[in-house]
Each structure stands twice: as structure tokens, then as C-alpha cells.
Design an enzyme around this catalytic site. Structure first.
Site, PDB file in Angstrom:
ATOM      1  N   THR A   8       1.010  -0.909  -0.146  1.00 14.75           N
ATOM      2  CA  THR A   8      -0.212   0.003   0.387  1.00 14.75           C
ATOM      3  C   THR A   8       0.715   1.211  -0.020  1.00 14.75           C
ATOM      4  O   THR A   8       2.091   1.002   0.058  1.00 14.75           O
ATOM      5  CB  THR A   8      -0.983   0.010   1.113  1.00 14.75           C
ATOM      6  OG1 THR A   8      -0.181  -0.083   2.302  1.00 14.75           O
ATOM      7  CG2 THR A   8      -1.851  -1.637   1.634  1.00 14.75           C
ATOM      8  N   GLY A   9       0.169   2.215  -1.110  1.00 16.18           N
ATOM      9  CA  GLY A   9       0.906   3.739  -0.597  1.00 16.18           C
ATOM     10  C   GLY A   9       2.131   3.298  -1.538  1.00 16.18           C
ATOM     11  O   GLY A   9       3.128   4.061  -1.101  1.00 16.18           O
ATOM     12  N   SER A  11       2.975   4.892  -4.377  1.00 16.46           N
ATOM     13  CA  SER A  11       4.002   5.894  -5.248  1.00 16.46           C
ATOM     14  C   SER A  11       4.487   6.609  -4.607  1.00 16.46           C
ATOM     15  O   SER A  11       5.162   7.199  -4.733  1.00 16.46           O
ATOM     16  CB  SER A  11       2.100   6.433  -5.981  1.00 16.46           C
ATOM     17  OG  SER A  11       1.144   7.066  -4.498  1.00 16.46           O
ATOM     18  N   GLY A  12       4.325   6.207  -3.038  1.00 19.73           N
ATOM     19  CA  GLY A  12       5.421   7.226  -2.501  1.00 19.73           C
ATOM     20  C   GLY A  12       7.469   7.080  -2.544  1.00 19.73           C
ATOM     21  O   GLY A  12       7.678   5.988  -2.997  1.00 19.73           O
ATOM     22  N   GLY A  13       7.921   8.016  -1.576  1.00 23.54           N
ATOM     23  CA  GLY A  13       9.264   7.732  -1.879  1.00 23.54           C
ATOM     24  C   GLY A  13       9.553   5.742  -1.240  1.00 23.54           C
ATOM     25  O   GLY A  13      10.007   5.159  -2.039  1.00 23.54           O
ATOM     26  N   ILE A  14       8.731   5.973   0.029  1.00 23.18           N
ATOM     27  CA  ILE A  14       9.141   4.682   0.357  1.00 23.18           C
ATOM     28  C   ILE A  14       8.531   3.017   0.275  1.00 23.18           C
ATOM     29  O   ILE A  14       9.456   2.610  -0.244  1.00 23.18           O
ATOM     30  CB  ILE A  14       8.907   4.675   1.972  1.00 23.18           C
ATOM     31  CG1 ILE A  14       9.557   5.648   3.320  1.00 23.18           C
ATOM     32  CG2 ILE A  14       8.735   3.077   2.471  1.00 23.18           C
ATOM     33  CD1 ILE A  14       9.732   5.713   4.577  1.00 23.18           C
ATOM     34  N   SER A 136       6.012   4.218  12.500  1.00 25.97           N
ATOM     35  CA  SER A 136       7.200   5.058  12.711  1.00 25.97           C
ATOM     36  C   SER A 136       8.007   5.464  14.432  1.00 25.97           C
ATOM     37  O   SER A 136       6.974   4.541  14.936  1.00 25.97           O
ATOM     38  CB  SER A 136       6.077   6.649  12.560  1.00 25.97           C
ATOM     39  OG  SER A 136       6.745   7.497  13.292  1.00 25.97           O
ATOM     40  N   TYR A 149      -1.427  11.269  15.110  1.00 18.62           N
ATOM     41  CA  TYR A 149      -1.009  10.660  14.389  1.00 18.62           C
ATOM     42  C   TYR A 149       0.606   9.504  15.369  1.00 18.62           C
ATOM     43  O   TYR A 149       0.556   8.327  15.223  1.00 18.62           O
ATOM     44  CB  TYR A 149       0.872  11.389  13.194  1.00 18.62           C
ATOM     45  CG  TYR A 149       1.481  10.406  12.571  1.00 18.62           C
ATOM     46  CD1 TYR A 149       1.385  10.262  11.442  1.00 18.62           C
ATOM     47  CD2 TYR A 149       2.934  10.263  12.848  1.00 18.62           C
ATOM     48  CE1 TYR A 149       1.647   9.273  10.628  1.00 18.62           C
ATOM     49  CE2 TYR A 149       3.986   9.857  11.853  1.00 18.62           C
ATOM     50  CZ  TYR A 149       3.085   8.740  11.032  1.00 18.62           C
ATOM     51  OH  TYR A 149       4.210   8.490   9.876  1.00 18.62           O
TER      52      TYR A 149
END
Length: 241
Positions: A8-9, A11-14, A136, A149
Site C-alpha cells: 500500500t502507498g 506511489s510514495g518514496g518509501i 513510525s 499521528y
């Protein structure tokens, strides 16, 4: 038989670094994105130079309807779930709206729970599988001005520890990674001075790279970590130990 990793996610850097690493480790990949279609399509095109087993799926994971739609698009069994992404939010606790609270809880906690619940039956049936959650450091330490967060990331860490115990006898491992400061768009609002101050706080004297998170994912997904489950691996240059 081809193994598939759902990221998932992606498209982001990580996420994109993880996708590239897992393809090189021999996985086909299911690349999830929400809005950045151009980035995920560029990534998919690049990865197809390694394998044809690349799928792209869109989904808003911050709502029930979005997750319903997303799950309906998953057409192959998932051998490795990498739950990555989410939204940071810097604000005083009292300034966060109820709507924002609901969105972030759904995105980081409820959607994770539902997607894991969806992929687990096939893993249990095959008696093999891996779930890795990108959390995180604030889920471990907590951060002022990032209470929401920190809260949802802390919930992810506890999810990892609890589920790991529940599925261990089914030969499924569940672990988390808690990145520190990583060079992605999440740091785009920081000034150069802010980044330099941050680097001074980090014992290794630098900000991490997305590829270093991807390397940690590859390790936790591999047989080299076959006796590791229920752990949150901090990848933060010694920033918070």
C-alpha cells in the site's frame, strides 16, 4: 508459483523503494495508490523491465467504501502484505477536527485490520505468509504536535505484537518497521535549516534513505528472519533508542 507482495502507498518514496526491492527479491507486486496515478504508473512501467507480474490498484483507504472497493480488486492471493503509508499531521491536539480523527484512524488502523483480515485466510491455508507494517518512531515515542499521528502509529505497533502471537502457529510472521527521518515528501515542508538541525540530533549525523527501509523490509520478509515475529524494528540512525 509466483509469490505476490501487496504494497500500500506504493506511489510514495518509501513504497516505491520497497516495490523495487521486492521485485528484485523475486516477488510479483500489487501496487496500491490513492491519488498519485502518474507516479505509480511510472513505477509499474519501470518494474515491468524485471517481471510482468505487476498489478496497479487504486483505493481510498480512509473510508469504508474505499476499502470495500479496494478489496474487491484483489484477484490474486497475497503472500506478503506491506502496509505502508498514511498521513502525517502536525497540529495542536485541540485543533484537529473530528472528521480528521476519523479519517486517520480508518486509514492507519481500521484499513490495516480489514486488509490483514482479508489476506490471512489464504496465508493460513498455505501455512506461510508475512505481514509487515511501516509504522513510525512517533508510534514508539510519541510526539508533541503530532498526537493523532503518534496515536495511530502506536496502535499499529500493538496490532503487530498481538496478531503475531495469534498467527504464529500458522507459520505466519508479523513485524513492523519504525522509520525515523527519511528523505521523502513527508519532509518537504522542512527548511534546509530544519533538516540540518534534525541531522545534528541523529547520532549517525544524516537523514535516512527510502532504500534503507526497503532493505529492512526485505530482511523481515526473508528466511533470514525466520525466528523473528512481533517485533518493531527501529530504522532511525540511533535517533530514538
Amino acid at each position: 508459483m509466483e509469490k505476490y507482495a501487496l504494497i500500500t502507498g506504493a506511489s510514495g518514496g518509501i513504497g516505491s523503494a520497497i516495490a523495487e526491492k521486492m521485485v528484485k527479491e523475486g516477488y510479483g507486486v500489487i501496487l496500491h495508490y490513492y491519488q498519485n496515478e502518474a507516479a505509480v504508473n511510472k513505477l509499474a512501467s519501470y518494474l515491468r523491465s524485471y517481471t510482468d507480474n505487476i498489478m496497479v490498484v487504486q483505493g481510498d483507504l480512509s473510508s469504508k467504501e474505499g476499502v470495500d472497493h479496494f478489496l474487491s480488486t484483489l484477484v490474486v492471493p497475497v503472500d506478503l502484505l506491506i502496509y505502508n503509508g498514511g498521513q502525517s499531521l502536525s497540529a495542536l491536539m485541540m485543533d484537529v477536527t473530528d472528521e480528521r480523527i476519523e479519517e486517520m484512524v480508518y486509514l492507519s488502523v481500521t484499513a490495516l485490520y480489514r486488509i490483514a483480515k482479508f489476506v490471512l485466510p489464504k496465508m493460513i491455508q498455505k501455512r506461510t505468509g508475512n505481514i509487515i507494517v511501516i509504522s513510525s518512531i512517533w508510534g514508539l515515542e510519541g510526539a508533541s504536535y503530532e498526537v493523532l499521528y503518534s496515536t495511530v502509529k502506536g496502535a499499529q505497533n500493538t496490532f503487530v505484537k498481538a496478531l503475531a502471537k495469534e498467527v504464529a502457529l500458522s507459520k505466519i510472521r508479523v513485524n513492523g518497521i519504525a522509520p525515523g527521518a527519511i528523505l521523502t515528501n513527508m519532509l518537504s515542508d522542512y527548511t534546509q535549516e530544519d533538516l540540518e538541525m534534525m541531522e545534528q540530533e541523529i547520532p549517525m549525523g544524516r537523514i535516512g534513505k527510502p532504500s534503507e527501509i526497503a532493505d529492512a523490509v526485505a530482511y523481515l520478509a526473508s528466511d533470514q528472519s525466520s525466528y523473528i515475529t512481533g517485533q518493531i524494528l527501529s530504522v532511525d540512525g540511533g535517533w530514538h533508542t
